[in-house]
Motif scaffolding. Sequence first.
Motif, short mmCIF file in Angstrom:
data_model
loop_
_atom_site.label_atom_id
_atom_site.label_comp_id
_atom_site.label_asym_id
_atom_site.label_seq_id
_atom_site.Cartn_x
_atom_site.Cartn_y
_atom_site.Cartn_z
N ARG A 13 1.20 -1.14 -0.18
CA ARG A 13 0.09 0.14 0.27
C ARG A 13 0.69 1.17 0.37
O ARG A 13 0.55 2.10 -0.69
N THR A 14 2.30 1.18 1.07
CA THR A 14 2.31 2.74 0.62
C THR A 14 3.39 2.56 -0.81
O THR A 14 3.52 3.95 -1.11
N ALA A 15 3.86 1.26 -0.61
CA ALA A 15 4.66 1.72 -2.04
C ALA A 15 3.33 2.24 -3.63
O ALA A 15 4.05 2.54 -4.60
N TYR A 16 2.68 1.81 -3.18
CA TYR A 16 1.26 2.62 -4.34
C TYR A 16 1.59 4.14 -4.35
O TYR A 16 1.41 4.98 -4.98
N ALA A 17 1.08 3.77 -2.91
CA ALA A 17 0.31 5.45 -2.76
C ALA A 17 1.73 6.63 -3.23
O ALA A 17 1.66 7.23 -2.96
N THR A 59 13.85 8.48 3.02
CA THR A 59 14.28 7.32 2.09
C THR A 59 15.27 6.25 2.63
O THR A 59 15.04 4.77 1.92
N PHE A 60 15.73 6.36 3.98
CA PHE A 60 16.05 4.94 4.52
C PHE A 60 14.51 4.24 4.40
O PHE A 60 14.88 2.34 3.90
N LEU A 61 13.92 4.37 5.41
CA LEU A 61 12.18 3.35 5.60
C LEU A 61 11.94 2.78 3.49
O LEU A 61 11.43 1.95 3.67
N MET A 62 12.29 4.10 2.30
CA MET A 62 11.79 3.67 1.20
C MET A 62 12.17 2.33 0.68
O MET A 62 12.26 1.83 -0.03
N PHE A 64 13.69 -0.33 2.26
CA PHE A 64 12.80 -1.47 2.39
C PHE A 64 12.12 -2.10 1.97
O PHE A 64 11.73 -2.57 1.48
N LEU A 65 11.11 -0.50 1.87
CA LEU A 65 9.65 -1.01 0.99
C LEU A 65 10.18 -1.75 -0.43
O LEU A 65 8.81 -2.49 -1.33
N ILE A 66 10.55 -0.09 -1.58
CA ILE A 66 11.30 -0.61 -2.69
C ILE A 66 11.79 -2.25 -2.85
O ILE A 66 11.08 -3.20 -3.71
N GLN A 67 12.30 -2.66 -1.58
CA GLN A 67 13.53 -3.80 -1.73
C GLN A 67 12.16 -5.18 -1.68
O GLN A 67 12.03 -5.87 -2.49
N HIS A 68 11.45 -4.99 -0.66
CA HIS A 68 10.68 -6.16 -0.80
C HIS A 68 9.25 -6.29 -1.17
O HIS A 68 9.00 -6.91 -1.93
N THR A 69 8.85 -5.07 -2.09
CA THR A 69 7.58 -4.90 -3.65
C THR A 69 8.27 -5.24 -4.36
O THR A 69 8.31 -6.12 -5.34
N GLN A 70 10.00 -4.93 -4.54
CA GLN A 70 10.95 -5.50 -6.01
C GLN A 70 10.76 -7.49 -5.19
O GLN A 70 10.76 -8.08 -6.71
#
Length: 130
Positions: A13-17, A59-62, A64-70
């Motif tokens: 949801r965060t990656a989409y938003a 940036t730090f948090l993103m 991890f989110l980007i890596q997870h969704t990728q």
Amino acid sequence: MSLKSVFNTVAKRTAYATGTPWTFIAAVAVVVVWGITGPLFGFNDTWQLVINTGTTIITFLMVFLIQHTQNSDTAAMQIKLDELIRVTAHANKELLDLEELDEERLEEIRSEYEQMARKAGDALSRRRTR
């Protein structure tokens, strides 16, 4: 609900938003407001620290989110490709486990496919010139 399941839901949801135009506009607005407030705070160190700290945390948090969704997207795509290879009669079944091969074998396979592509391109060129 497990921690993994909750994280997966929040990450997606965060990656989409964060990928929407509205989120980009909001980020630009924050930077513009920050820039406009510079004279009010005399462009002091605290004023600069606010934007630096905020952007660093985000940036730090993103990352991890980007890596997870990728990782999720790559795994899903790999399964779909494996299924296409599996159901194709004359497919090279070695390709099903391609991501597990060492670099040397990957390069050998890449060379084989580049050679096939050149042959196909040559055959297409010959047909066009007839």
